[in-house]
Design a protein around this motif. Structure first.
Motif, PDB file in Angstrom:
ATOM      1  N   VAL A 110      48.898 -13.690   4.732  1.00 42.62           N
ATOM      2  CA  VAL A 110      49.505 -12.528   5.407  1.00 42.62           C
ATOM      3  C   VAL A 110      50.897 -12.890   5.928  1.00 42.62           C
ATOM      4  O   VAL A 110      51.854 -12.136   5.759  1.00 42.62           O
ATOM      5  CB  VAL A 110      48.596 -12.016   6.549  1.00 42.62           C
ATOM      6  N   ALA A 111      51.022 -14.073   6.557  1.00 40.04           N
ATOM      7  CA  ALA A 111      52.316 -14.478   7.118  1.00 40.04           C
ATOM      8  C   ALA A 111      53.381 -14.584   6.024  1.00 40.04           C
ATOM      9  O   ALA A 111      54.521 -14.151   6.202  1.00 40.04           O
ATOM     10  CB  ALA A 111      52.175 -15.809   7.852  1.00 40.04           C
ATOM     11  N   LYS A 112      53.005 -15.156   4.888  1.00 40.99           N
ATOM     12  CA  LYS A 112      53.968 -15.264   3.774  1.00 40.99           C
ATOM     13  C   LYS A 112      54.386 -13.861   3.303  1.00 40.99           C
ATOM     14  O   LYS A 112      55.571 -13.609   3.062  1.00 40.99           O
ATOM     15  CB  LYS A 112      53.348 -16.038   2.606  1.00 40.99           C
ATOM     16  N   ALA A 113      53.393 -12.978   3.173  1.00 39.63           N
ATOM     17  CA  ALA A 113      53.689 -11.615   2.706  1.00 39.63           C
ATOM     18  C   ALA A 113      54.579 -10.878   3.713  1.00 39.63           C
ATOM     19  O   ALA A 113      55.518 -10.174   3.318  1.00 39.63           O
ATOM     20  CB  ALA A 113      52.382 -10.849   2.475  1.00 39.63           C
ATOM     21  N   VAL A 114      54.304 -11.073   5.016  1.00 38.99           N
ATOM     22  CA  VAL A 114      55.156 -10.455   6.050  1.00 38.99           C
ATOM     23  C   VAL A 114      56.569 -11.024   5.938  1.00 38.99           C
ATOM     24  O   VAL A 114      57.560 -10.291   6.045  1.00 38.99           O
ATOM     25  CB  VAL A 114      54.578 -10.693   7.462  1.00 38.99           C
ATOM     26  N   GLY A 115      56.659 -12.320   5.704  1.00 34.05           N
ATOM     27  CA  GLY A 115      57.978 -12.959   5.528  1.00 34.05           C
ATOM     28  C   GLY A 115      58.759 -12.319   4.391  1.00 34.05           C
ATOM     29  O   GLY A 115      59.957 -12.079   4.497  1.00 34.05           O
ATOM     30  N   VAL A 116      58.061 -11.996   3.301  1.00 32.76           N
ATOM     31  CA  VAL A 116      58.709 -11.358   2.148  1.00 32.76           C
ATOM     32  C   VAL A 116      59.213  -9.969   2.531  1.00 32.76           C
ATOM     33  O   VAL A 116      60.384  -9.630   2.304  1.00 32.76           O
ATOM     34  CB  VAL A 116      57.719 -11.240   0.952  1.00 32.76           C
ATOM     35  N   LEU A 117      58.328  -9.171   3.152  1.00 34.17           N
ATOM     36  CA  LEU A 117      58.715  -7.790   3.494  1.00 34.17           C
ATOM     37  C   LEU A 117      59.781  -7.751   4.574  1.00 34.17           C
ATOM     38  O   LEU A 117      60.688  -6.916   4.525  1.00 34.17           O
ATOM     39  CB  LEU A 117      57.475  -6.987   3.922  1.00 34.17           C
ATOM     40  N   ALA A 118      59.697  -8.678   5.548  1.00 30.79           N
ATOM     41  CA  ALA A 118      60.702  -8.705   6.627  1.00 30.79           C
ATOM     42  C   ALA A 118      62.067  -9.101   6.084  1.00 30.79           C
ATOM     43  O   ALA A 118      63.096  -8.673   6.591  1.00 30.79           O
ATOM     44  CB  ALA A 118      60.261  -9.673   7.716  1.00 30.79           C
ATOM     45  N   THR A 119      62.080  -9.918   5.041  1.00 27.87           N
ATOM     46  CA  THR A 119      63.356 -10.397   4.506  1.00 27.87           C
ATOM     47  C   THR A 119      63.923  -9.454   3.445  1.00 27.87           C
ATOM     48  O   THR A 119      65.127  -9.233   3.378  1.00 27.87           O
ATOM     49  CB  THR A 119      63.177 -11.824   3.914  1.00 27.87           C
ATOM     50  N   PHE A 120      63.030  -8.908   2.605  1.00 29.61           N
ATOM     51  CA  PHE A 120      63.522  -8.135   1.455  1.00 29.61           C
ATOM     52  C   PHE A 120      63.052  -6.687   1.391  1.00 29.61           C
ATOM     53  O   PHE A 120      63.494  -5.933   0.517  1.00 29.61           O
ATOM     54  CB  PHE A 120      63.147  -8.853   0.142  1.00 29.61           C
ATOM     55  N   GLY A 121      62.141  -6.280   2.290  1.00 32.52           N
ATOM     56  CA  GLY A 121      61.684  -4.886   2.310  1.00 32.52           C
ATOM     57  C   GLY A 121      60.745  -4.534   1.160  1.00 32.52           C
ATOM     58  O   GLY A 121      60.303  -5.412   0.408  1.00 32.52           O
ATOM     59  N   GLY A 122      60.413  -3.264   1.041  1.00 31.80           N
ATOM     60  CA  GLY A 122      59.555  -2.782  -0.049  1.00 31.80           C
ATOM     61  C   GLY A 122      58.078  -2.928   0.249  1.00 31.80           C
ATOM     62  O   GLY A 122      57.677  -3.100   1.414  1.00 31.80           O
ATOM     63  N   ASN A 123      57.244  -2.843  -0.791  1.00 30.71           N
ATOM     64  CA  ASN A 123      55.799  -3.036  -0.658  1.00 30.71           C
ATOM     65  C   ASN A 123      55.430  -4.377  -1.269  1.00 30.71           C
ATOM     66  O   ASN A 123      56.064  -4.814  -2.232  1.00 30.71           O
ATOM     67  CB  ASN A 123      55.049  -1.938  -1.421  1.00 30.71           C
ATOM     68  N   ILE A 124      54.356  -4.983  -0.752  1.00 29.88           N
ATOM     69  CA  ILE A 124      54.001  -6.314  -1.241  1.00 29.88           C
ATOM     70  C   ILE A 124      53.599  -6.281  -2.721  1.00 29.88           C
ATOM     71  O   ILE A 124      53.815  -7.247  -3.460  1.00 29.88           O
ATOM     72  CB  ILE A 124      52.939  -6.996  -0.327  1.00 29.88           C
TER      73      ILE A 124
END
Ligand SMILES: [Zn+2]
Length: 382
Positions: A103-117
């Motif tokens: 979850v933390a990695k996925a949040v990191g992706v969305l917080a940095t680049f936006g969009g849906n996982i």
């Protein structure tokens, strides 16, 4: 020999009490507000409080997200990403086993680049490094602190998908064996066998390189010599340390060499029947190892010596001896011996095999595998 690339763009801090280094790591990152991703179970046994008090005593703000559940879903990732955006934090602590890390990695992706996982499903879809993540494992373990992937469950498709990119590797892995010393015996057993499987599948992988071999061999030796001792007494600091480091090294090995059929087949078992990841892997392990014996290339002997915890000379080695040894390991640790014991039924094997074949781990498996083979293996493990 396979051509290879190898890098570990991560700082690893290991030691009993290493948690105390957290404020200096956050200071190094210039982060005055951190977002902590964990779960209610770790909160209830005081592990979350232990971490937040260290952070807050150092004058750093901490916002907690504790709603992570096993096999985390797209919806949980979205809720966590919204909570992160609302918090004003600039870094993330991932505290737990594989699920909070995912979850933390996925949040990191969305917080940095936006969009849906789901936009990032598959390999190398992340354009650049994500924001700094500090991974603190509380199991030994998933090795997730050292891997470049996040596994998320898409409930609509009843499918676990992976987001794979070196850009989501946590910037820091903080390994403190004290955190695994409170694990129940059953968790220590299934997580420990899972860690051993990570090293073993990486070691026999068709993507293995001399670097991953070196790391996987050390991981198998550390885990093999200590897993029984650790499950018997989790307070044993030496055994806990060996398991934690072994799990971390296994994670590094499989981040590069990938895994094999055990993991490809276990994800559908978890998705369809809600069996814990480590338990599903342990049950499938002897059957898949037996299937792969044709492609052992002399490597089974090394695995056999590691899991026995010694290399006392034996007259003659046969791959079936490794299969028997792994069955004995499961039995000694109180793990189930068949899929039927964990509630799996035959009617979904077709769909499960379909999903297993989509895994990036099937092409890495030492013996080539078709969907028909996967169904036969599920039946055998039943
Ligand atoms: Zn695993």
């Amino acid at each position: 020999m396979n051509p290879y690339t190898f890098k570990i763009p991560q700082t690893v801090e290991f030691g009993v009490g290493a948690l105390a280094k957290l404020p200096s790591i956050l200071d190094e990152l210039g982060s005055e507000h951190v977002f902590l991703v964990s779960d209610r179970m770790l909160e209830s046994i005081g592990v979350v409080g232990k971490v937040t008090s260290i952070v807050e005593r150092a004058g750093i703000d901490c916002t907690c997200f504790l709603e992570v559940e096993p096999n985390p879903t797209v919806a949980i990732v979205e809720t966590a990403a919204e909570a992160y955006a609302a918090s004003g934090a600039t870094s993330i602590i991932a505290l737990g086993g594989g699920s909070p890390m995912d979850v933390a990695k996925a949040v990191g992706v969305l917080a940095t680049f936006g969009g849906n996982i789901t936009d990032y499903e598959g390999a190398n879809k992340i354009p650049d490094r994500i924001l700094p993540l500090i991974a603190i494992p509380t199991t030994a373990g998933t090795g997730s602190e050292a891997t470049a992937s996040a596994v998320i469950t898409d409930v609509e498709r009843n499918y676990k998908f992976s987001v794979v990119s070196y850009n989501i590797l946590p910037a820091y892995a903080l390994l403190d064996p004290e955190l695994i010393m409170t694990a129940p015996a059953g968790v220590a057993a299934s997580c420990g066998v899972d860690a051993f499987i990570h090293a073993m599948e990486a070691y026999v992988s068709r993507n293995a390189s001399p670097f991953t071999d070196a790391v996987a061999e050390k991981a198998m030796q550390l885990i093999g010599a200590n897993i029984r001792r650790f499950v018997a007494c989790r307070q044993d600091a030496e055994a806990a340390s060996a398991m934690m480091v072994g799990s971390n090294l296994a994670g590094i090995a499989f981040a590069w060499a990938r895994l094999g059929n055990i993991h490809a087949m276990s994800h559908p078992v978890s998705a369809y029947f809600h069996v814990a990841h480590g338990v599903a892997n342990a049950v499938l392990m002897p059957t898949v190892v037996e299937y792969n014996a044709l492609a052992d290339n002399g490597r089974y002997r090394v695995i056999f010596d590691a899991i026995r915890g010694c290399n006392d000379p034996i007259e003659r080695f046969e791959p079936s001896m490794l299969v028997d040894e792994l069955r004995r390991l499961n039995a000694d640790l109180g793990l189930p011996a068949s899929l039927s014991e964990v509630g799996v039924t035959e009617d979904t094997f077709e769909a499960m095999a379909e999903d297993a074949m989509k895994s990036v781990n099937v092409p890495a498996n030492p013996r080539q595998t078709t969907k028909r083979d996967i169904i036969a293996l599920y039946k055998k493990a039943l």
